[in-house]
Motif scaffolding. Structure first.
Motif, short mmCIF file in Angstrom:
data_model
loop_
_atom_site.label_atom_id
_atom_site.label_comp_id
_atom_site.label_asym_id
_atom_site.label_seq_id
_atom_site.Cartn_x
_atom_site.Cartn_y
_atom_site.Cartn_z
N ALA A 122 0.84 -1.20 0.00
CA ALA A 122 0.00 0.00 0.00
C ALA A 122 0.87 1.26 0.00
O ALA A 122 0.62 2.21 -0.75
N PHE A 123 1.91 1.25 0.81
CA PHE A 123 2.83 2.38 0.86
C PHE A 123 3.53 2.56 -0.49
O PHE A 123 3.61 3.68 -1.01
N ILE A 124 4.00 1.47 -1.07
CA ILE A 124 4.68 1.53 -2.36
C ILE A 124 3.73 2.05 -3.43
O ILE A 124 4.11 2.91 -4.25
N ALA A 125 2.50 1.57 -3.44
CA ALA A 125 1.51 2.03 -4.42
C ALA A 125 1.26 3.53 -4.26
O ALA A 125 1.23 4.28 -5.24
N LEU A 126 1.12 3.97 -3.03
CA LEU A 126 0.88 5.38 -2.76
C LEU A 126 2.05 6.23 -3.24
O LEU A 126 1.87 7.22 -3.94
N ALA A 134 -3.48 1.74 -3.53
CA ALA A 134 -3.21 1.87 -2.09
C ALA A 134 -4.51 1.77 -1.31
O ALA A 134 -4.57 1.08 -0.28
N ARG A 135 -5.53 2.43 -1.79
CA ARG A 135 -6.84 2.41 -1.12
C ARG A 135 -7.39 0.98 -1.05
O ARG A 135 -7.90 0.54 -0.02
N GLU A 136 -7.28 0.23 -2.15
CA GLU A 136 -7.77 -1.15 -2.18
C GLU A 136 -7.01 -2.02 -1.16
O GLU A 136 -7.61 -2.81 -0.42
N LEU A 158 -2.00 9.50 5.19
CA LEU A 158 -1.22 10.06 4.08
C LEU A 158 -2.02 10.00 2.78
O LEU A 158 -2.07 10.97 2.03
N LEU A 159 -2.68 8.88 2.54
CA LEU A 159 -3.51 8.73 1.35
C LEU A 159 -4.61 9.77 1.33
O LEU A 159 -4.85 10.43 0.32
#
Length: 168
Positions: A122-126, A134-136, A158-159
């Motif tokens: 999720a962090f990497i995607a963001l 990241a949301r998914e 952060l998202l």
């Protein structure tokens, strides 16, 4: 306690690490930045079941903003952790209703590493500019870790700040 060199990673994520791979992790901890990735990938090739190596890999690459490499390491680690924990290969199929008996995301071991690696993804995607991915991932983590024992709320905050600032 040094997750990078493997001692705490072994205790937290479970599993044994061959001495040859441990030596490479120690060497990577002392090496110039440009040499670390090759040492870590070599350690991973030597000990593909040692989950702590995947952690060191994705932390290293994410720290250098090499998000494609970080994601590659995290996905490999996620796959290995799924095998070790008895979870479905497809993370989307691991739902609260479909978690095998005996799987404990809060204890130490492969299941914890699997969930922890979803957080890393999720962090990497963001950080890679993919807020929907990241949301998914964060929604999936929340469903499995309903009391937020992983600290994924930091990524969620952060998202939210990024998406509210961009009008989305």
């Amino acid at each position: 306690m040094n997750l990078f060199t493997g001692e705490a990673a072994d205790a937290f994520f479970g599993g044994d690490m061959p001495e040859s791979a441990r030596r490479l992790l120690h060497q990577a901890a002392r090496s110039a930045r440009g040499e670390v990735g090759a040492l870590l990938w070599t350690a991973q090739a030597i000990a593909p079941k040692a989950l702590g190596i995947y952690y060191a890999l994705y932390k290293h690459h994410a720290g250098l903003r090499e998000f494609e490499q970080a994601e590659r390491a995290a996905l490999r680690g996620l796959s290995e952790a799924a095998k070790q924990a008895g979870l479905d290969e497809d993370w989307r199929q691991v739902t609260p209703e479909r978690v095998p008996d005996g799987v404990n995301f809060r204890g130490s071991g492969a299941a914890r590493f699997w969930l922890f690696t979803l957080k890393a993804l999720a962090f990497i995607a963001l950080r890679s500019g993919r807020p929907e991915d990241a949301r998914e991932l964060l929604a999936h983590i929340a469903a499995l870790d309903d009391q937020a024992h992983l600290g994924s709320e930091v990524i969620a905050t952060l998202l939210a700040s990024i998406t509210s600032g961009s009008g989305g």
